[in-house]
Structures are given as structure tokens and as C-alpha cells.
Write a protein that holds these residues in place. Structure first.
Motif, mmCIF file in Angstrom:
data_model
loop_
_atom_site.group_PDB
_atom_site.id
_atom_site.type_symbol
_atom_site.label_atom_id
_atom_site.label_comp_id
_atom_site.label_asym_id
_atom_site.label_seq_id
_atom_site.Cartn_x
_atom_site.Cartn_y
_atom_site.Cartn_z
ATOM 1 N N GLN A 88 0.825 -1.210 0.000
ATOM 2 C CA GLN A 88 0.000 0.000 0.000
ATOM 3 C C GLN A 88 0.862 1.264 0.000
ATOM 4 O O GLN A 88 0.580 2.229 -0.722
ATOM 5 N N LEU A 89 1.895 1.259 0.838
ATOM 6 C CA LEU A 89 2.755 2.442 0.914
ATOM 7 C C LEU A 89 3.534 2.641 -0.382
ATOM 8 O O LEU A 89 3.707 3.765 -0.848
ATOM 9 N N ARG A 90 3.982 1.558 -0.977
ATOM 10 C CA ARG A 90 4.761 1.691 -2.216
ATOM 11 C C ARG A 90 3.902 2.227 -3.360
ATOM 12 O O ARG A 90 4.400 2.878 -4.263
ATOM 13 N N ASN A 91 2.601 1.936 -3.304
ATOM 14 C CA ASN A 91 1.706 2.483 -4.323
ATOM 15 C C ASN A 91 1.615 3.999 -4.231
ATOM 16 O O ASN A 91 1.382 4.681 -5.214
ATOM 17 N N LYS A 92 1.765 4.515 -3.045
ATOM 18 C CA LYS A 92 1.554 5.948 -2.813
ATOM 19 C C LYS A 92 2.881 6.716 -2.798
ATOM 20 O O LYS A 92 2.921 7.869 -3.222
ATOM 21 N N ALA A 93 3.912 6.086 -2.299
ATOM 22 C CA ALA A 93 5.193 6.785 -2.122
ATOM 23 C C ALA A 93 5.845 7.041 -3.476
ATOM 24 O O ALA A 93 5.762 6.229 -4.384
ATOM 25 N N THR A 94 6.498 8.188 -3.573
ATOM 26 C CA THR A 94 7.100 8.587 -4.849
ATOM 27 C C THR A 94 8.627 8.504 -4.791
ATOM 28 O O THR A 94 9.216 8.421 -3.716
ATOM 29 N N THR A 95 9.218 8.606 -5.965
ATOM 30 C CA THR A 95 10.681 8.524 -6.063
ATOM 31 C C THR A 95 11.346 9.698 -5.333
ATOM 32 O O THR A 95 12.262 9.505 -4.533
ATOM 33 N N GLY A 96 10.858 10.893 -5.609
ATOM 34 C CA GLY A 96 11.452 12.058 -4.951
ATOM 35 C C GLY A 96 11.179 12.070 -3.462
ATOM 36 O O GLY A 96 12.042 12.400 -2.652
ATOM 37 N N GLY A 97 9.961 11.685 -3.110
ATOM 38 C CA GLY A 97 9.597 11.670 -1.687
ATOM 39 C C GLY A 97 10.390 10.644 -0.910
ATOM 40 O O GLY A 97 10.803 10.899 0.228
ATOM 41 N N ASN A 98 10.633 9.501 -1.509
ATOM 42 C CA ASN A 98 11.402 8.461 -0.839
ATOM 43 C C ASN A 98 12.785 8.989 -0.450
ATOM 44 O O ASN A 98 13.285 8.736 0.650
ATOM 45 N N LEU A 99 13.391 9.782 -1.360
ATOM 46 C CA LEU A 99 14.714 10.347 -1.061
ATOM 47 C C LEU A 99 14.673 11.260 0.162
ATOM 48 O O LEU A 99 15.666 11.419 0.854
ATOM 49 N N CYS A 100 13.489 11.867 0.388
ATOM 50 C CA CYS A 100 13.375 12.880 1.447
ATOM 51 C C CYS A 100 12.775 12.336 2.739
ATOM 52 O O CYS A 100 12.398 13.113 3.624
#
Lengths: 329, 737
Positions: A100-112
Motif C-alpha cells: 500500500q505504501l509503495r503504491n503511494k510513495a514517490t521517487t522524490g519523496g522516498n529520497l526525502c
């Protein structure tokens, strides 16, 4: 949660200008919203970038890949090109969070992502990262998940991302646009900061900066491994993780790119350690020498002392796999 | 009509076996299942109460001392905030299970970091939370006590728990083999999926509280006493509970705070705890230090057994984790020393969490038995069988019914136990070290006073029955089993029985806790139905022995009468059943039993452990619903895996605050940690337990489960972990380089 003003950006310029004016960027919100509910972060303004596009995965001219900042983690992990040519990235993504989280989390956001330090999350506790100058409770407290490399008097927090560890091994670049419309691209090696005296700063993003993409260089080939060691089988942050890309020439190691999660305030990489490996014939002795270099300045804080032997053991096992050598009898 | 039965002698009639409807025991679906999976079962927070305000509790940010002042002016000035509440009626500690009166109250004295000290109420939840997060306070802090073992010298002996029989020290000296080890388990939190929530609504002096609670009969009195009002003025509704595990046995701070605020504001108030507050303000299970001593002769016959523990709680709290509960009777050994010492700490209140006592006491005992078996070179199953006493080893009473041997034998057979490698560290698959372990299960059986009303009437579709009791269903299957019992006794299909629970105005029962709910409330339903059958017999002028009720018909002799006809349009037959515990509780040792067999794989590089398969075989008297009973055992075994490998509520020893206050860092097992579990329920009737011949099963799946995992880790690696949980750092030193 503090009352806040919410605006939706329709252009990157909207986002970067709002950032200059003090707005905090929100994309997937998988980490920021939790932190806002707890008032660990209490932005007065949010600028939502979800409508900016930035969600394409494109082949770049040099054989690399350009990943838009808003590409969801699940899409990136499943991308056929990523799975084939940059498999360490796909494996790292799938080792993180939940479906569920991976569906919502983004590439840029993951870095931050912010640290998972318990004391950072508890607003009744001092924390230099949350409230500069208030002190660090983790050093003398419960610090099982904390850093053993690159720590400072002010902070021993770790960076929690799996994805960023793989990107560090892949020598990815982070593409950033600022409010003047200027674009710059910085190596991920220079994107993150060590805590030093300013643990409240996780990275080199300045107000008005917007991550627009992450770019991968042409495929490195070789063996690509992501090994994540954690307390339960899923949905737990790494105690130690290793992203490894190793190529061989005959019986010698031609190249070795190794990045580590769970050890430091940033995905950790050690050029000196890699130099020990390159050109050498794989052996347990060699791997031990590499681990010696990696861990020469490692410092435990009590509950996390085990990370030092665990890192050595995990590194050796990953190198054995990557170099396709068995254990000594 | 009322039928009362006091359990003074075994009920050998086993009347349920004579019935014809064929419902009891069958693996029927829960009637409430479709409501729950479709989101239409109304949990406490989901009631739509017009004009409600929302309250958020504020925690004390210091560990011990005095709250001098709350400066609410700034918070009251915030948008939407309608009031800040505090005071002597606020709960300092949650109520212990069955307290039946107010727990310790008052916000001026603070005894643990996280204690609720105020409630901020606003028009919206978000406004209230923001106000709560920024409430200004002034306090005087004092030194606190946070480390249990550092305070062991000041511990209070729990004299009721002490057994000192024969000469254990002498037995240890004279023994052929001994085990003398200390085991430690950390604090746990119930961690129910649904956080605690209450909605308080006043009508004049009458309070309606919709909450998430396990034992309404007691909760009403606890709530009324806390508020200083007559219990007759309080009604509680708790039809659906999203997990309790002990944390909702007693009234918790949000209920009292919501009621106080709603009264003053003259408007309904909703108060839900955040996940962090659930950790801070509801019961923790005490950490334990358990010293186990076992002495045996050359044949493995126990000559001595010691189980002495150190547990903790807040000052003024009586609850002491009863770790020796099953140790008293499970194994023999003439020389015995059992006891529990309680140390006073400034930590969140300790109370009932998931099988208090056996959940942590049984694993320590079963680890020690494994160590003894190894010293003897004996199969641990055989060691246990050799030490089953003929009667209670401390009291001169018989066992009621004990399926321990059968559980071990059946489990060993299914698991392939005889094929395991007894020598540790021998089995390897790639980087995985494979090991096998077993452990026994025991949980004391309790029957509590309970009442239920059953009413039979008829409508266009024929005869139907309604069951009413204030009993709760905390996810366990109460709706299913009470309908099954009534349907069985009255000859009605499931869809013609409707069970209504969780309303304090219904006949009173003991609620859900201590695994007593099914037998207690089930017996009350059974007795009501017996009374109704007697009425039917009278109307048909037949003997009970000649009456068969099935599919809505009464058959007596060779005459068949429709029950709908018998009752008549608009008529009804109704009775209250009442069960009371009696002499059988004291004259027999009653417990449910079982055995676990577990296979683990331990990564030889990292020390990560994965449970690969696990079998549990259980004997808990008559099984009322095979599906819901099996699910209870799945749940217990899953908790056991978590307790063995990951679960640990961590306190900072400098101030006693709970460090890992969310489900990201408080590691209960996730799906990937739990393999397909194999559960077998044995056929058993315990006549001493209750007229259903059933015993408690809700907690049994947990009571020793963790030991089978730890024993398997030893078999895999040669490392004995005596300090739960077996996180990888505790294995690294013992693994090959």
C-alpha cells in the motif's frame, strides 16, 4: 496537526516559488502526513505537486534511465527495464514498506524520508534534528536502530530509505529545479549530509528546490544484490542493508560498488573499501580486509553495538554471492 | 422463568450430545462476519452522533511528581476549542480487569510519563489534537524508579502466590540432573487493532457511553464510581470490539474524560486514543525475571521444581503478572518453591495482556524443560509425559480432564517429530540452519457467574429465537457460538437465531476475558434453553427425555408439532439462564492443555529467524465452533511467534517512558512472519468445567507457544536464548563465522 494552508501546484514554477516562500512540498505524503499529525513537522503551507506530471520513466540518450520524481515506488520496482538492467533498485524498493505504501510513495519523496529515530518522533523528548539545540536523547537512550558511522555529538540518526541505498550504489544523479527555473543535477553522493552540527538538515535541498527526476547511468551489469537485514520478515526498517554491484574479469573483481543502509545518516559508501576489492581475487580474507576498512571508524552506542559484527557478516555474505565464491571449508 | 445452576458437581449428563440440530461444534461462519468485512458493523468510533465534539487526551511529559498548573488560556483561544478539562476524577491508571470500582484517579499526582492529565475538546478532531499537542503545563518533577532489577531488593512478596514445599535446595544438590537458569521476558502491549474509543452522551443525569470494552457488567460500575454517580444512570453499548486482548477489560481514561466533558459541555463528546496513547495509557504486561530450577533423578523424574519471579507495577496497583499460574500443577516434583515478587516502578500501569500469567510463565518453564531433556538425552515429549502428576501436586484434588499427553502424541505424529535431529546445529539448507522444537500449553480454566435471556417467538417465516446478554464479542466468535447453543437446544437453524450482545441493559455476564466468556455465557444460554424445553414439555405433556427439537418442530413420541404453532401468533416463550461457579472449581484442577511443534530456519549469516511450520494440538473440552476455536489458536500461535522473535515494549531507563510507541517500531508479527499454521482440536468433554463440558480456548494458543520457537532455535543453532525476544543480535555470537 497545526492548521496549514494547502495549494496545488500546476507548474513546477508554482512549486518552487511556493517553496521559496516557506511552503513544504507534499507528494505521496506517506511520511510527511504522519509527521504532521504528530507535529514533528508543522508546516504552515503545503504545496501539492501531484498534478505536475513528472511521472514518466524514460530512456536517456546515454543508455541510462530518467525517472520522474512522482513515479510511485511500486511502478518503479515493476518497470521491466529497471528489473532487467538495474535490478538492485527493484529489489531495494520491494524490500521497503508495504504494498500500500509503495503504491503511494514517490521517487522524490522516498529520497526525502525523515529518520525513524524514536526520539525524533516523540515531541516531548529533546531532539537536535527536530528542534536544533535541544539535545540528543538517543545517544544515552535506547539506540538499537541508530548509526555507527558518520555520527556526531548532536545526532546518531540513520536514513531509513532502501531505495536511496540502491541509488547510491548505482551512482544515480538527482535532478533539481529551483525557483529561478535553473536545473542542476547532483550526484546522490553529494545529495545527503552527515549530521555534524546541523542534524536538522538531511540533504542539500534549499528552499525553492524541487526534485524533478532521478537519473541512472547506463547499466553496470554484473551481479546486483540487495540484502536487507531486519527484525521481522516484512514491514521493518533495515538494521543493516547492502546494495552491491560487482563485476568480474576472470577470477578478479573488476568493479565493486557497495552502498549500505542502516549505518549512517545517509546511504553509506566507502571508496577506500572498494579500492581494496577492485583488482583482487575474491576470498574470505579479502572480504575481511574490506570490512576492516569499512568499519575502522565504526562506533556503537550500546544497543546498536551488534551492527558492527552484523555489517561485517552481511558484507562478506553479499560479496561471496556477488563474486560467486563459496565459503571456506 | 429463570433456571440457575451452581457448578457444585460434575455435570455428566452431557445434554448437548443428545440434541439433534447439529450446530454445536460445527465450523460455522460468524453471523457478524459479513458486517465486519463490509464495514457495516458499527465500532465505537463509527456511531454517527449529531452535534458531537471531539476530545484528545494530553499526556504528562514527566515521569514522577506533581502537576502544578495547566495554563489553558492559549489552547482555549485556538480555533474550534470548546474546553480544556482536567481534575481529580480523571483516571490516573486504567481499571484492572474486574475491578468493579473506580481505579486510581487524579491528575495532580503524576506517576508515569504518558499519564493522561487533561482533555482538550474542540469542534473537530484535528482542532482538538492541535490544542492537546500545545497545552502548556507547569510541574515539579521528582526522581523516579525505572529499572526493575535494580530495585529487586525492595520487591514485595506476593504471599498468596508463595508455595514452599519440601526442600528444593536439597533436591537440587541431590539430583542427577538439574537446570538452574534465569529467563527474562520484556513488557508487551495488547496492541489491539482498534484503539480505545468512547462516545459519551448525556440525557439529563443519564449517561450513554458507546465504547470499546470487554466486560460491561464491571465497566458500568467502574465508570459510575469514577464519575461519582449511580450505576443505574449509566448504560454502555459495545456491540463490536476490534480486539481487546486484556486492554479493554477495565475502564480506560478516555471513557471517563469523555463523560466529564460531555456533561459540562452538554453535548456528546468523542474521545479516541491515538496509537501512541494506547501504548502510553493502557495496560502493559509487566516485564518478568523468572528463576527456574528443575531437579530430576537419572530417569528424568522431577524431584524438585522452582519458579520464582520478579514483576513490576505502579504504586497502589495490586496486579502482579501471575507467571506461576500453571506451574503449580503442570508437572510433579515433591520439593517445590514458587513465588512472585512485585517491584514498584514509574512505568505505565501493568495489568492483563493476552493470557496474563501463562503467556510468559509457560515459555520460561517450557524452555527449562527443554534444557533438562537435553541434559538427560531424552525426548522432551517423553520427559514431560514422565512428569505428569496423578493429582494436583500442591493441593489434594484431582485433575478434571487433561488431554496433555494426547496433544503431545498427536502433535508429534503430525509434525514428524521422531524424524528430527536431536543434536543442535546439524541441519542446514544453504545459509539456513534448520531446527525443531516443542513445548507444552496450559491455561487455567475459569467459570464465572453469567446470565442470559433467550426468547422464542414466531413471525411469518416461522419460529425464531433471540439471545440477549451483555457479553461481548471481541473478535472471538461469541455471536456465532451463542446462536449455535441456542439453536442446538431449541431445534432451530442458525439463521433463525439472533444473538444480541454488548448492551449493559441485557442480562449480565462476566464479559470477555480470561478465556471464560464462551463457557460462562454459553452455559447461561444453555440453561435458559433447558428451562424453555421444560416449558415446551409441559405444553406437550411429555417428558424431557422424550422431546426432540429440530428444524422448528417439536417431536415427542410419534407426534410432531410445529414450534410456531405451539407458541402461537404473538406468543413467546422466554427464560433467563444463570450459571454460577461452585465447588467443582475448588475440588478439581481445571485447565486446558496443548502442545506446539515448530520448525525454524535461522540465517547463519545474520541470525534472522523465520518460523517455517508450526503445529498446535489443543484440548479445551467440548469445542463449540471448530472454525472460531481454530482461529483463536491461530491468533495465539501468531502472538507466540511474535513474542519469541520480535515483540518488546521498550522503556527508556532514564525516565521510564515507552520508546517504541507505534506499530512500525513495536514489532508484532506480520503475515510474512507467520507460516501456514496447523491446528488440531481434540475431542474432549470436561464434566467438571460447566454444563457444556467446554473449557477456555481463547488464550490457550499462546500459553507456551513462544517456547517451541526458542527451543527450535536452540536445535538449529546451539544457542540458548533466555532473554526474550530472540532478535538476531542475541544469536550472532553463537553462529559460525
Amino acid at each position: 496537526m497545526r492548521p496549514f494552508e494547502y495549494t496545488r501546484a500546476t507548474t513546477t514554477r508554482d512549486a518552487t516559488r511556493a517553496g521559496t516562500d516557506g511552503a513544504t512540498i507534499i507528494a505521496g505524503g506517506t511520511n510527511l502526513l504522519d509527521l504532521m499529525k504528530l507535529e514533528v513537522m508543522a508546516p504552515e503551507r503545503l504545496i501539492d505537486i501531484n498534478r505536475l506530471g513528472l511521472n514518466a520513466i524514460e530512456e536517456s540518450g546515454d543508455g541510462g534511465l530518467r525517472i520522474g520524481a512522482l513515479v510511485p515506488n511500486s511502478d518503479l520496482a515493476a518497470d521491466r527495464r529497471v528489473r532487467k538492467d538495474w535490478p538492485v533498485l527493484s529489489r531495494a524498493l520491494l524490500a521497503g514498506a508495504s504494498g500500500q505504501l509503495r503504491n503511494k510513495a514517490t521517487t522524490g519523496g522516498n529520497l526525502c524520508q525523515r529518520t525513524r529515530c524514536y526520539y525524533f518522533y516523540d515531541t516531548d523528548m529533546p531532539c537536535n534534528k527536530r528542534e536544533p539545540g535541544s539535545g540528543c536523547q538517543a545517544r544515552g537512550g535506547f539506540n538499537r536502530i541508530h548509526a555507527i558511522l558518520g555520527t556526531s555529538e548532536q545526532c546518531i540518526a540513520t536514513h531509513p530509505s532502501d531505495m536511496a541505498v540502491a541509488l547510491r550504489a548505482l551512482d544515480a544523479m538527482v535532478e533539481i529545479e529551483n525557483a529561478e527555473g535553473e536545473r542542476r543535477s547532483i550526484p546522490i553522493a553529494e545529495f545527503y549530509r552527515l549530521p555534524h552540527g546541523t542534524p536538522h538538515l538531511d540533504n542539500e535541498l534549499h528552499p525553492g528546490d524541487l526534485i524533478t527526476a532521478v537519473t541512472l547511468p547506463a547499466p553496470a551489469g554484473g551481479a546486483q544484490i540487495y540484502r536487507k537485514v531486519r527484525d521481522r520478515a516484512s514491514y521493518a526498517f533495515a538494521l543493516v542493508s547492502v546494495a552491491a554491484i560487482v563485476t568480474m574479469e576472470g577470477d578478479r573483481i573488476a568493479s565493486a560498488s557497495l552502498a549500505f543502509g542502516g549505518l549512517a545518516h545517509m546511504p553509506w559508501r566507502d571508496d577506500e573499501m572498494e579500492a581494496v576489492l577492485v583488482g583482487a581475487t575474491p576470498s574470505d580474507d579479502l572480504f575481511d580486509r574490506a570490512a576492516d576498512v569499512l568499519l575502522k571508524d565504526a562506533q556503537g552506542y550500546g544497543h546498536n553495538d551488534f551492527k558492527i559484527p552484523l555489517t561485517r557478516r552481511t558484507l562478506k555474505a553479499v560479496l561471496r554471492d556477488a563474486c560467486n565464491v563459496g565459503e571456506p571449508a | 422463568m429463570t433456571r440457575t445452576m451452581t457448578m457444585d458437581r460434575p455435570d455428566e449428563r452431557r445434554r448437548l450430545d443428545d440434541m439433534s440440530q447439529g450446530l454445536v461444534g460445527r465450523p460455522l461462519d460468524r453471523p457478524d462476519g459479513p458486517l465486519k468485512v463490509s464495514g457495516t458493523a458499527t465500532y465505537a468510533h463509527e456511531w454517527n452522533v449529531p452535534n458531537a465534539a471531539y476530545g484528545v487526551l494530553v499526556r504528562a511529559p514527566f515521569s514522577n511528581g506533581r502537576l502544578r498548573r495547566i495554563d489553558s488560556a492559549a489552547t482555549e483561544a485556538l480555533d474550534g476549542v470548546v474546553g480544556v478539562f482536567t481534575g481529580e476524577k480523571f483516571l490516573r491508571n486504567p481499571a484492572q480487569g474486574g475491578a468493579d470500582e473506580a481505579p486510581v484517579q487524579g491528575t495532580e499526582t503524576v506517576q508515569y510519563l504518558g499519564q493522561p492529565v487533561a482533555l482538550v475538546v474542540a469542534d473537530t478532531f484535528e482542532q482538538a489534537r492541535h490544542g492537546a499537542q500545545n497545552l502548556a503545563m507547569e510541574w515539579t518533577a521528582e526522581n523516579g524508579v525505572f529499572d526493575p532489577e535494580a530495585q529487586a531488593a525492595d520487591a514485595e512478596e506476593q504471599e498468596d502466590e508463595t508455595v514452599d514445599q519440601g526442600d528444593l535446595d536439597g533436591a537440587m544438590r541431590a539430583a542427577a540432573f538439574t537446570v538452574d537458569e534465569v529467563y527474562r521476558t520484556p513488557c508487551h502491549n495488547s496492541a489491539a487493532m482498534e484503539p480505545h474509543c468512547s462516545i459519551a452522551e448525556w440525557d439529563g443525569e443519564d449517561l450513554l457511553l458507546r465504547g470499546s470494552y470487554q466486560m460491561l457488567n464491571y465497566n458500568v460500575n467502574e465508570l459510575a464510581d469514577s464519575l461519582g454517580i449511580d450505576a443505574a444512570r449509566v448504560r454502555m453499548l459495545s456491540p463490536y470490539v476490534g480486539g481487546g486482548f486484556g486492554s479493554k477489560l477495565g475502564i480506560a481514561p478516555e471513557a471517563v474524560a469523555a463523560a466529564l466533558a460531555a456533561k459540562q459541555l452538554q453535548r456528546p463528546v468523542v474521545v479516541a486514543l491515538s496509537r501512541q496513547q494506547v501504548f502510553d495509557m493502557t495496560m502493559r504486561r509487566s516485564e518478568t525475571r523468572q528463576h527456574i530450577r528443575l531437579a530430576c533423578d537419572a530417569d528424568g523424574i522431577l524431584t524438585g521444581l522452582g519458579h520464582e519471579g520478579l514483576v513490576s507495577n505502579l504504586p497502589e496497583e495490586e496486579f502482579a503478572e501471575p507467571i506461576t499460574q500453571s506451574t503449580h500443577f503442570l508437572y510433579g516434583g515433591a520439593n517445590r518453591k514458587l513465588g512472585i515478587d512485585l517491584v514498584r516502578l514509574n512505568r505505565t500501569c501493568a495489568g492483563s495482556v493476552r493470557a496474563p500469567g501463562e503467556a510468559v510463565g509457560m515459555p520460561a518453564l517450557e524452555n527449562a524443560m527443554d534444557e533438562l531433556a537435553e541434559k538427560l538425552g531424552m525426548d522432551p515429549v517423553e520427559l514431560r509425559k514422565r512428569n505428569l502428576p496423578d493429582k494436583h501436586p500442591e493441593e489434594d484434588i484431582p485433575f478434571s480432564s487433561r488431554k496433555y499427553t494426547e496433544a503431545m502424541d498427536e502433535g508429534a505424529r503430525r509434525f514428524g517429530w521422531s524424524e528430527r535431529n536431536m543434536k543442535p546445529g546439524q541441519l542446514r539448507e544453504g545459509d539456513w540452519l534448520i531446527g525443531h522444537g516443542m513445548a507444552g500449553a496450559s491455561r487455567v480454566n475459569i467459570l464465572s457467574k453469567a446470565e442470559a435471556r433467550v426468547t422464542m417467538g414466531s413471525d411469518d417465516d416461522g419460529v425464531f429465537a433471540t439471545v440477549e446478554t451483555d457479553m461481548t464479542d471481541i473478535g472471538t466468535g461469541t455471536y456465532a457460538i451463542l446462536s449455535q447453543i441456542a439453536g442446538e437446544m431449541l431445534g432451530l437453524p442458525m439463521e433463525r437465531v439472533r444473538t444480541q450482545l454488548g448492551d449493559s441493559e441485557f442480562p449480565k455476564g462476566p464479559g470477555s476475558g480470561g478465556s471464560w466468556g464462551a463457557s460462562s455465557s454459553g452455559s447461561a444460554v444453555y440453561l435458559a434453553c433447558e428451562e424453555m424445553r421444560a416449558e415446551i414439555c409441559q405444553r406437550l405433556s411429555c417428558e424431557e427425555a422424550d422431546l426432540t427439537l429440530k428444524d422448528g418442530d417439536a417431536i415427542a413420541g410419534n407426534r410432531k408439532t410445529s414450534l410456531a404453532e405451539l407458541i402461537g401468533g404473538g406468543g413467546q416463550i422466554s427464560a433467563v439462564g444463570r450459571i454460577e461457579p461452585g465447588k467443582t472449581m475448588k475440588e478439581s484442577a481445571q485447565s486446558s492443555y496443548g502442545a506446539y511443534f515448530c520448525e525454524v530456519a535461522v540465517d547463519r549469516v545474520t541470525g534472522e529467524t523465520r518460523v517455517r511450520r508450526m503445529t498446535g494440538v489443543f484440548g479445551a473440552g467440548r469445542i463449540l465452533n471448530e472454525k472460531t476455536a481454530t482461529s483463536q489458536c491461530y491468533g495465539g500461535m501468531s502472538w507466540g511467534i511474535g513474542m519469541a522473535l520480535t515483540e518488546e515494549l521498550v522503556h527508556d531507563l532514564r525516565d521510564g517512558h515507552i520508546v517504541n510507541r507505534d506499530l512500525a517500531e513495536y514489532h508484532i508479527p506480520v503475515n510474512l512472519d507467520v507460516p501456514q499454521l496447523d491446528v488440531v482440536l481434540l475431542d474432549e468433554r470436561d464434566d467438571w468445567a460447566c454444563p457444556l463440558q467446554s473449557k477456555g480456548i481463547g488464550e490457550l494458543g499462546l500459553c507456551g507457544a513462544a517456547a517451541s520457537v526458542i527451543n527450535a532455535i536452540y536445535n538449529a543453532t546451539g544457542v540458548r536464548v533466555r532473554d526474550y525476544p530472540a532478535t538476531l543480535d542475541k544469536l550472532l555470537d553463537g553462529l559460525p563465522d
